[in-house]
Design a protein around this motif. Structure first.
Motif, PDB file in Angstrom:
ATOM      1  N   VAL A  46      33.075  40.371 -16.597  1.00  0.00           N
ATOM      2  CA  VAL A  46      32.137  41.257 -16.677  1.00  0.00           C
ATOM      3  C   VAL A  46      31.973  42.275 -15.567  1.00  0.00           C
ATOM      4  N   THR A  47      32.317  43.489 -15.773  1.00  0.00           N
ATOM      5  CA  THR A  47      32.231  44.675 -14.995  1.00  0.00           C
ATOM      6  C   THR A  47      30.903  45.184 -14.685  1.00  0.00           C
ATOM      7  N   LEU A  48      30.504  45.421 -13.486  1.00  0.00           N
ATOM      8  CA  LEU A  48      29.329  45.761 -13.115  1.00  0.00           C
ATOM      9  C   LEU A  48      29.482  47.189 -12.483  1.00  0.00           C
ATOM     10  N   PRO A  49      29.533  48.383 -13.245  1.00  0.00           N
ATOM     11  CA  PRO A  49      29.843  49.762 -12.677  1.00  0.00           C
ATOM     12  C   PRO A  49      28.589  50.108 -11.414  1.00  0.00           C
ATOM     13  N   ASP A  50      28.605  50.377 -10.485  1.00  0.00           N
ATOM     14  CA  ASP A  50      27.793  50.880  -9.523  1.00  0.00           C
ATOM     15  C   ASP A  50      27.571  52.289  -9.777  1.00  0.00           C
ATOM     16  N   LEU A  51      26.673  52.625 -10.322  1.00  0.00           N
ATOM     17  CA  LEU A  51      26.301  54.263 -10.982  1.00  0.00           C
ATOM     18  C   LEU A  51      25.700  54.977  -9.825  1.00  0.00           C
ATOM     19  N   PHE A  52      25.167  54.374  -8.832  1.00  0.00           N
ATOM     20  CA  PHE A  52      24.384  55.094  -7.884  1.00  0.00           C
ATOM     21  C   PHE A  52      24.980  54.829  -6.494  1.00  0.00           C
ATOM     22  N   ALA A  53      26.371  54.617  -6.549  1.00  0.00           N
ATOM     23  CA  ALA A  53      27.244  54.403  -5.309  1.00  0.00           C
ATOM     24  C   ALA A  53      26.420  53.556  -4.111  1.00  0.00           C
ATOM     25  N   ALA A  62      13.041  54.878  -7.844  1.00  0.00           N
ATOM     26  CA  ALA A  62      14.085  54.863  -8.632  1.00  0.00           C
ATOM     27  C   ALA A  62      14.371  56.144  -9.434  1.00  0.00           C
ATOM     28  N   PHE A  63      13.423  56.480 -10.067  1.00  0.00           N
ATOM     29  CA  PHE A  63      13.868  58.139 -10.886  1.00  0.00           C
ATOM     30  C   PHE A  63      13.882  59.054  -9.760  1.00  0.00           C
ATOM     31  N   ALA A  64      13.431  59.131  -8.669  1.00  0.00           N
ATOM     32  CA  ALA A  64      13.920  59.963  -7.583  1.00  0.00           C
ATOM     33  C   ALA A  64      15.462  59.759  -7.148  1.00  0.00           C
ATOM     34  N   LEU A  65      15.736  58.498  -7.133  1.00  0.00           N
ATOM     35  CA  LEU A  65      17.104  58.228  -6.720  1.00  0.00           C
ATOM     36  C   LEU A  65      17.952  58.620  -7.755  1.00  0.00           C
ATOM     37  N   ARG A  66      17.647  58.573  -8.998  1.00  0.00           N
ATOM     38  CA  ARG A  66      18.705  58.986 -10.072  1.00  0.00           C
ATOM     39  C   ARG A  66      18.842  60.311 -10.147  1.00  0.00           C
ATOM     40  N   LYS A  67      17.604  60.800  -9.802  1.00  0.00           N
ATOM     41  CA  LYS A  67      17.662  62.367  -9.812  1.00  0.00           C
ATOM     42  C   LYS A  67      18.740  62.784  -8.357  1.00  0.00           C
ATOM     43  N   SER A  68      18.494  62.193  -7.532  1.00  0.00           N
ATOM     44  CA  SER A  68      19.333  62.698  -5.983  1.00  0.00           C
ATOM     45  C   SER A  68      20.639  62.297  -6.522  1.00  0.00           C
ATOM     46  N   VAL A  69      21.341  61.188  -7.183  1.00  0.00           N
ATOM     47  CA  VAL A  69      22.688  60.918  -7.352  1.00  0.00           C
ATOM     48  C   VAL A  69      23.150  61.945  -8.338  1.00  0.00           C
ATOM     49  N   THR A  88      23.122  63.327 -12.712  1.00  0.00           N
ATOM     50  CA  THR A  88      23.383  63.081 -14.050  1.00  0.00           C
ATOM     51  C   THR A  88      24.983  63.082 -14.041  1.00  0.00           C
ATOM     52  N   LYS A  89      25.495  64.112 -13.570  1.00  0.00           N
ATOM     53  CA  LYS A  89      26.955  64.249 -13.412  1.00  0.00           C
ATOM     54  C   LYS A  89      27.794  63.426 -12.828  1.00  0.00           C
ATOM     55  N   ALA A  90      27.406  62.870 -11.988  1.00  0.00           N
ATOM     56  CA  ALA A  90      28.068  61.939 -10.966  1.00  0.00           C
ATOM     57  C   ALA A  90      27.974  60.367 -11.707  1.00  0.00           C
ATOM     58  N   ILE A  91      26.671  60.113 -12.283  1.00  0.00           N
ATOM     59  CA  ILE A  91      26.350  59.000 -12.759  1.00  0.00           C
ATOM     60  C   ILE A  91      27.210  59.163 -14.180  1.00  0.00           C
ATOM     61  N   MET A  92      27.643  59.770 -14.891  1.00  0.00           N
ATOM     62  CA  MET A  92      28.075  59.885 -16.110  1.00  0.00           C
ATOM     63  C   MET A  92      29.781  59.660 -15.572  1.00  0.00           C
ATOM     64  N   GLU A  93      30.043  60.484 -14.735  1.00  0.00           N
ATOM     65  CA  GLU A  93      31.631  60.513 -14.353  1.00  0.00           C
ATOM     66  C   GLU A  93      31.850  58.952 -14.028  1.00  0.00           C
ATOM     67  N   ARG A  94      30.899  58.257 -13.388  1.00  0.00           N
ATOM     68  CA  ARG A  94      31.193  56.730 -12.668  1.00  0.00           C
ATOM     69  C   ARG A  94      31.198  56.033 -13.928  1.00  0.00           C
ATOM     70  N   ALA A  95      30.366  56.354 -14.983  1.00  0.00           N
ATOM     71  CA  ALA A  95      30.045  55.329 -16.284  1.00  0.00           C
ATOM     72  C   ALA A  95      31.330  55.686 -16.993  1.00  0.00           C
ATOM     73  N   GLN A  96      31.825  56.800 -17.397  1.00  0.00           N
ATOM     74  CA  GLN A  96      32.953  56.953 -17.871  1.00  0.00           C
ATOM     75  C   GLN A  96      34.402  56.470 -17.447  1.00  0.00           C
ATOM     76  N   VAL A  97      34.556  56.332 -16.267  1.00  0.00           N
ATOM     77  CA  VAL A  97      35.494  55.621 -15.483  1.00  0.00           C
ATOM     78  C   VAL A  97      35.454  54.162 -15.696  1.00  0.00           C
ATOM     79  N   ALA A  98      34.590  53.603 -15.967  1.00  0.00           N
ATOM     80  CA  ALA A  98      34.237  52.108 -16.020  1.00  0.00           C
ATOM     81  C   ALA A  98      34.602  51.928 -17.494  1.00  0.00           C
TER      82      ALA A  98
END
Length: 182
Positions: free
Chosen positions: A27-34, A44-51, A53-63
């Motif tokens: 199992v791989t658990l990508p940490d999308l919020f570093a 959590a919604f504020a955290l997602r906004k601060s991280v 979308t671009k950074a989240i999607m880049e991390r997900a794509q790498v994983a």
């Protein structure tokens, strides 16, 4: 591949992964919020906004790129929706498990693709019509939809008011059986 919820990578995702690993799965658990996480949905919604979308999607794509083509994609709520960003480009994937949320269907849905879905009923974030419309669009996908009456949105997480012990156990048992059957 298990994408975490909007709350970030927390102990509950590690516990889900450990249950699957006990059955012999990698199992791989990508940490999308570093490394950042939240204890409630508003934060959590504020955290997602601060991280962002671009950074989240880049991390997900790498994983996802690092995962074998036949890997099962899985996610919790926000993480479940992320599977929809990738499953169209993974025709060899063995299946998908969606916890506490759904993903946009690939067009057309992959015939016979095994998909196991686990949603509270009622879910506080989406109404029943939303889920009914989604099921109606499944095409020839092999959808196994499980609903958990009276459970909270993220009923697997014992640190939240959403938690429902019986639903969490049944969901994990069903998910482990689903993986075993692939």
């Amino acid at each position: 591949m298990l994408f975490h919820s909007i709350l970030g990578l927390r102990p509950v995702e590690h516990a889900i992964a450990a249950a699957f690993q006990a059955d012999g799965h990698t199992v791989t658990l990508p940490d999308l919020f570093a490394g950042k996480s939240a204890d409630n949905y508003d934060d959590a919604f504020a955290l997602r906004k601060s991280v962002g979308t671009k950074a989240i999607m880049e991390r997900a794509q790498v994983a996802v790129k690092a995962a074998p083509p036949e890997a099962v994609l899985s996610g919790v709520s926000f993480g479940a929706s992320l599977t929809g960003e990738f499953w169209t480009d993974r025709p060899q994937m063995a299946g998908a498990i969606l916890f506490a949320g759904i993903a946009e269907w690939m067009l057309p849905p992959t015939p016979a693709l095994p998909i196991s879905v686990h949603i509270a009923r009622p879910d506080p974030f989406d109404d029943e019509e939303y889920f009914a419309d989604w099921v109606a669009q499944k095409g020839e996908a092999n959808l196994d939809m499980h609903r958990y009456d009276g459970a909270g949105h993220y009923f697997l997480d014992s640190s939240l008011d959403d938690y429902n012990e019986g639903a969490a156990k049944l969901c994990l048992d069903r998910s482990r059986a689903f993986l075993k059957g692939l």
